[in-house]
Write an enzyme that holds these catalytic residues in place. Structure first.
Site, PDB file in Angstrom:
ATOM      1  N   LYS A 106       0.937  -1.097   0.081  1.00 32.92           N
ATOM      2  CA  LYS A 106       0.062  -0.038   0.115  1.00 32.92           C
ATOM      3  C   LYS A 106       1.000   1.266   0.011  1.00 32.92           C
ATOM      4  CE  LYS A 106      -3.895   2.025   2.687  1.00 32.92           C
ATOM      5  NZ  LYS A 106      -4.754   1.797   3.851  1.00 32.92           N
ATOM      6  N   SER A 128      -9.519   1.719   2.761  1.00 29.27           N
ATOM      7  CA  SER A 128      -8.696   2.488   2.075  1.00 29.27           C
ATOM      8  C   SER A 128      -7.824   1.746   1.325  1.00 29.27           C
ATOM      9  CB  SER A 128      -8.025   3.679   2.711  1.00 29.27           C
ATOM     10  OG  SER A 128      -7.189   3.073   3.738  1.00 29.27           O
ATOM     11  N   SER A 132      -9.795  -0.271   7.116  1.00 31.54           N
ATOM     12  CA  SER A 132      -9.189  -0.507   5.732  1.00 31.54           C
ATOM     13  C   SER A 132      -8.710  -1.423   5.250  1.00 31.54           C
ATOM     14  CB  SER A 132      -8.299   0.756   5.779  1.00 31.54           C
ATOM     15  OG  SER A 132      -9.025   2.312   5.724  1.00 31.54           O
TER      16      SER A 132
END
Ligand SMILES: [Zn+2]
Lengths: 495, 478
Positions: A80, A155, A179
């Site tokens: 990420k 996210s 997330s």
């Protein structure tokens, strides 16, 4: 071997047997990325072919000379893009960090590299991890591999989509209020949020410092356990890192769960829960029932209150955490400004997206003189009560099971202008962050035979081994979803 | 009838701690390095970095608390103080707010009175901004200082005069130096003072509107700045005006307090607990360990100097006035075990020269070298008068005393024949004084002795010369 579905354990065995090489993994990944990325947009940056192949060759050579011990050796891992990595940009999905290069590797990256894993590239996310759909990325949304008109959740939507689409074997995400687990559920993969303090936050671009945890998104529970074992552990460079030896989660993954008591919060079945999701979760619980000691109803009375408490605590911390992006030392700087104040305002005004600005304002307000007691302090009180509720619940059960999300993946654009609705996506996940508990989402079926759904487990702090063990057994009953049929290599349309 | 006002002053003193590294990272804590060379991702506030508390900084804060009689909290909490400024990389300063590491305590004023403290808290220093003349639009930032550990020592608003503020600062500095918490160097900014000043009519107890006076970078500036601010406020109040709550900066060149940009005042720092650092928990064992490692405090040292070295109270007081001087003295005595002579030399030639050089700092002479000089003198190789010349040369050149004695030709003359010649010459050149002596004026002996010493350029051995001079004079009675 079908590299779009194979588990890390299977791949590692093939690598050891010599029937597969790390270079094959790189080639596969780059081929699939090239084919699928135009639609999915899971990555903000994929490392160049030469570097990846060079590292893969080195890994293969090391394996031949007996220098490989970790099952992650030679396996490309997607990261990420709010996790700092040397040699690639680290943008956190924000315009304000466009092209930013970190001077250091996050501790989790150091650990992955030490385990011999290859860093594949950086995954898309909601800007600074603020969002539940990955639509808040400054670099465009990621789509759901199961339905390109829908969000992958967020996210960590890029990480989830990369794994779901079979582009990545596993990925790291971060979870502040859900997330990792929410996008895992919405894309049909496994997502683990470890206990707060178990995985070092050093090098994770902070959103809500007291809530953030890095964790894996994976094709199966065993893969998640492997990655978790590789990245967990005390880090003296993170003062909130716990100095507790939790042992290997992999070692006990297949131990029996017939003494485990599962608690299901009555509040899980409340308003806002999609009927299809409820049916799917209830059916999953029915399948778990025979394997465990008992399934009982428990109470988490403040589940609903976790949302406002979270959005005050997280935004308060974020409002300070994001102050460093001021245009002075790195990242975007507005060159038109004539004064320092103007430079701050214009840089941050242009550099941050709408949702980030909304949360900075919210958090700033919650900490302001005259409002601090009513907002921040009160939220912290609720937070403590939620932790107490969990402690009480865990007196009568060993793990807690509940839905991962209230709905399946929603259409892109549907909630983007409605933050309150968007925030409700985190209803079932936030409480684990507020209490610092480990939690995992595993796939539990398809909604209308088209969209993945997830069921969630939570355990007491530092009980990742128990959590993963129950999840692994449950997964064996529920099965994994594999890659969405529509994009599978033979016959899928990649557009 | 005119109203008389009294001043209400509280001081906030920032002291940089003498740690090897910064408070939250491994960068060196050092003054004077080229700009932005003592930095790392942590103190630069790069994305993703986390603070790790320097254990030594905590120990020094506790030590300061012990020396000043504070209560040390077993649990204290770090907090973020939010504001934007280019020399503050994170956009917040990690400090302590409602739960500081030390509470209470006092600073003695040296005359039996003392000033109560509110608290001492730990925090990180910011960097330094420069606005170069002719730099146009540009300002420069040096982040070497960023993350240097500080304690902020906050007094109660109970100081009543600039004079007392001055004594407070002198005594506080001495204690911090003594305990090796802070090097006390105000010029380099190791010790910095801000003052909150307000006035109120004598006899009333409510506090008036205060101003904060910054940039008090020396003892002198503290005294003059507060005096000027009191005068400024008094003038406004007697003229029927009101004081505006604002931050003033002491302009030492012009000798006036100048208001800072009014923007600085409206700060809401939005303090909240620092989520990256757990609460600071101090066990009884830890507190005991810090107490056991506590350096000797000024009073204890003065007493010990009297008992251990047999010094008079006054001399012990002078020699223990600064920790540096006391340490210097003890090192000299270690190598030259005649404490009385060492003390005399320090209180005499040494401090006189230091005063001439207008510094508080020690002279650039190693204590071992001074011990060598005193040993030469004691052994008769050099006279006390010549010794002072050698000492001055040592300060000037840094050379070894034995070498300087040779180089300057200052070996003591004890040879009877040579000295007798000098005495005879001096007596021949001063017939009036000789006559006066012979007429009964004993005092003239001192003058003649001085002339003899001058003629030997200080090298004559006084032990030989004194009886020789007297004998030569007596011989003239005939
Ligand atoms: Zn540093």
């Amino acid at each position: 071997m079908d590299l779009t579905r194979a588990t890390i354990t299977e791949i590692a065995a093939a690598l050891d047997a010599g029937s597969l090489a790390s270079t094959d993994l790189v080639e596969h990944t780059l081929r699939e990325t090239g084919r699928l990325e135009p639609e999915v947009h899971a990555f903000l940056h994929v490392r160049d072919r030469e570097s990846l192949l060079r590292e893969a060759k080195e890994s293969d050579a090391a394996r031949r000379s007996g220098g490989v011990t970790s099952p992650l050796a030679g396996i490309p891992v997607a990261i990420k893009d709010n996790i700092c990595t040397i040699g690639t940009p680290t943008t956190a999905g924000s315009r304000i960090l466009e092209g930013f290069q970190s001077a250091y590797d996050a501790t989790v990256i150091e650990k992955l590299k030490a385990a011999g894993a290859l860093i594949l590239g950086k995954c898309n996310l909601d800007e600074f991890a603020m969002g539940s759909s990955t639509e808040n990325s400054a670099y465009g949304p990621t789509t759901n591999p199961w339905d390109p008109a829908r969000v992958p959740g967020g996210s960590s939507g890029g990480s989830a989509a990369a794994v779901a689409a079979g582009m990545a074997f596993t990925a790291l995400g971060s979870d502040t209020g859900g997330s990792i687990r929410q996008p895992a559920a919405l894309t049909g993969v496994v997502g683990l949020k470890p206990t707060y303090g178990t995985v070092s936050r050093r090098g994770l671009i902070a959103f809500g410092s007291s809530l953030d945890q890095i964790g894996p998104l994976a094709r199966c529970v065993a893969d998640a356990a492997l990655v978790f074992d590789a990245i967990a552990g005390n880090d003296p460079r993170d003062a909130t890192s716990a100095d507790i030896a939790t042992g290997s989660a992999c070692d006990t993954l297949h131990d029996s769960i017939d003494t485990i008591r599962v608690g299901v919060p009555r509040q899980s079945w409340g308003e806002g829960l999609d009927a299809g999701v409820e049916a799917s979760v209830r059916s999953a619980l029915d399948q778990l029932g025979p394997a465990v000691a008992e399934i009982t109803a428990i109470d988490l009375p403040l589940l609903e209150a976790s949302i406002p408490a979270y959005y005050l605590v997280a935004t308060a911390e974020a409002s300070a955490n994001l102050s460093r992006f001021d245009g002075v030392r790195y990242g975007l700087r507005d060159k038109q400004a004539g004064t320092l104040d103007e430079m701050y305002k214009r840089t941050r005004g242009h550099g941050f997206g709408t949702e980030v600005k909304r949360r900075i304002l919210l958090g700033t307000h919650a900490l302001s003189s005259g409002y601090y007691d009513a907002y921040y302090l009160r939220a912290m009180k609720v937070r403590r009560k939620i932790a107490d509720d969990f402690a009480r619940a865990f007196e009568t059960c060993d793990v807690i099971a509940l839905p991962a999300t209230p709905t399946p993946a929603f259409p892109i654009g549907e909630q983007i202008d409605d933050p309150i609705t968007m925030y409700r996506n985190d209803l079932y996940t936030i409480a684990a962050n507020l209490a610092g508990l480990p939690a995992i989402s595993i796939p539990c079926g398809l909604h209308d035979d088209t969209l993945p759904l997830g069921v969630q487990l939570m355990a007491p702090r530092f009980e990742e081994s128990r959590l993963l063990r129950v999840a692994s057994h449950w997964e064996a009953k529920l099965g994994t979803l594999g890659r969405p049929p529509r994009i599978s290599a033979n016959g899928g349309d990649a557009r | 009838m005119t109203t008389h006002y009294e001043a209400v002053i509280g001081l906030e003193v920032h002291a940089q701690l003498m740690t090897r590294t910064k408070i939250f990272c491994g960068c060196e804590n050092r003054f004077g390095a080229p700009p932005n060379t003592l930095v790392c991702p942590v103190c630069l506030g790069m994305p993703g970095v986390l603070p790790v508390l320097n254990e030594r900084a905590v120990e020094l804060a506790i030590r300061a608390g012990n020396a000043l009689g504070c209560d040390i909290r077993s649990r204290s909490v770090f907090a973020r103080k939010n504001y934007f400024y280019p020399d503050l990389p994170k956009g917040y300063q990690i400090s302590q707010f409602d739960q500081p590491v030390c509470e209470g305590g006092h600073v003695p004023l040296g005359d039996g009175r003392s000033i109560e403290l509110t608290r001492i808290h730990l925090e990180e220093d910011a960097g330094k901004s420069f606005h170069p003349e002719g730099g146009g639009e540009h300002s420069l930032v040096d982040l070497n200082r960023c993350g240097v550990p500080l304690i902020e020592i906050v007094s109660e608003p109970v100081i009543r005069s600039a004079e007392d503020a001055y004594s407070y600062l002198v005594n506080l500095k001495r204690i911090l130096e003594y305990t090796e918490v802070c090097d006390g160097n105000m010029e380099q900014g190791s010790l910095r003072c801000d003052a909150n000043v307000s006035l109120r009519p004598v006899g009333t107890t409510t506090l008036g509107t205060k101003t904060e006076l910054k940039n008090l970078n020396s003892f002198r500036a503290t005294r003059l700045g507060i005096e000027a601010e009191i005068a400024r406020q008094e003038k406004i109040l007697t003229g029927g005006g009101t004081i505006r709550q604002e931050t003033m900066q002491w302009d030492a060149d012009r000798g006036v307090p100048v208001p800072m940009r009014s923007k600085e005042e409206a700060h809401d720092y939005r303090y909240f607990p620092e989520p990256d650092l757990p609460p600071l928990l101090l066990s009884q064992e830890k507190l005991r360990a810090v107490r056991d490692a506590m350096p000797e405090l000024p009073d204890a040292k003065r007493e010990r100097f009297q008992t251990e070295y047999g010094l008079r109270e006054y001399d012990a007081g002078v020699l223990t006035d600064s920790a540096q001087l006391a340490r210097f003295f003890e090192t000299v005595v270690k190598h030259f075990p005649h404490a009385d002579r060492a003390a005399n030399f320090l209180m005499g030639p040494y401090l006189r020269l230091q005063k001439e050089q207008e510094g508080d700092d020690l002279l650039p002479v190693e204590p071992e070298a001074l011990a060598q000089l005193l040993a030469l003198e004691k052994g008769g190789a050099v006279s006390p008068a010549a010794g002072r010349q050698v000492f001055e040369a040592m300060v000037r050149t840094g050379k070894a005393p034995a070498d300087l004695v040779k180089e300057l030709g200052l070996e003591q003359i004890s040879d009877d024949g040579a000295l007798q010649t000098v005495v005879d010459e001096v007596l021949a050149a001063n017939p009036e004084q000789v006559a006066e002596f012979l007429g009964g004026k004993e005092k003239v002996l001192g003058f003649l002795m001085g002339q003899v010493m001058k003629a030997t350029r200080g090298k004559g051995n006084p032990g030989v010369l004194t009886p020789m001079l007297r004998a030569s004079l007596e011989a003239k009675r005939g």
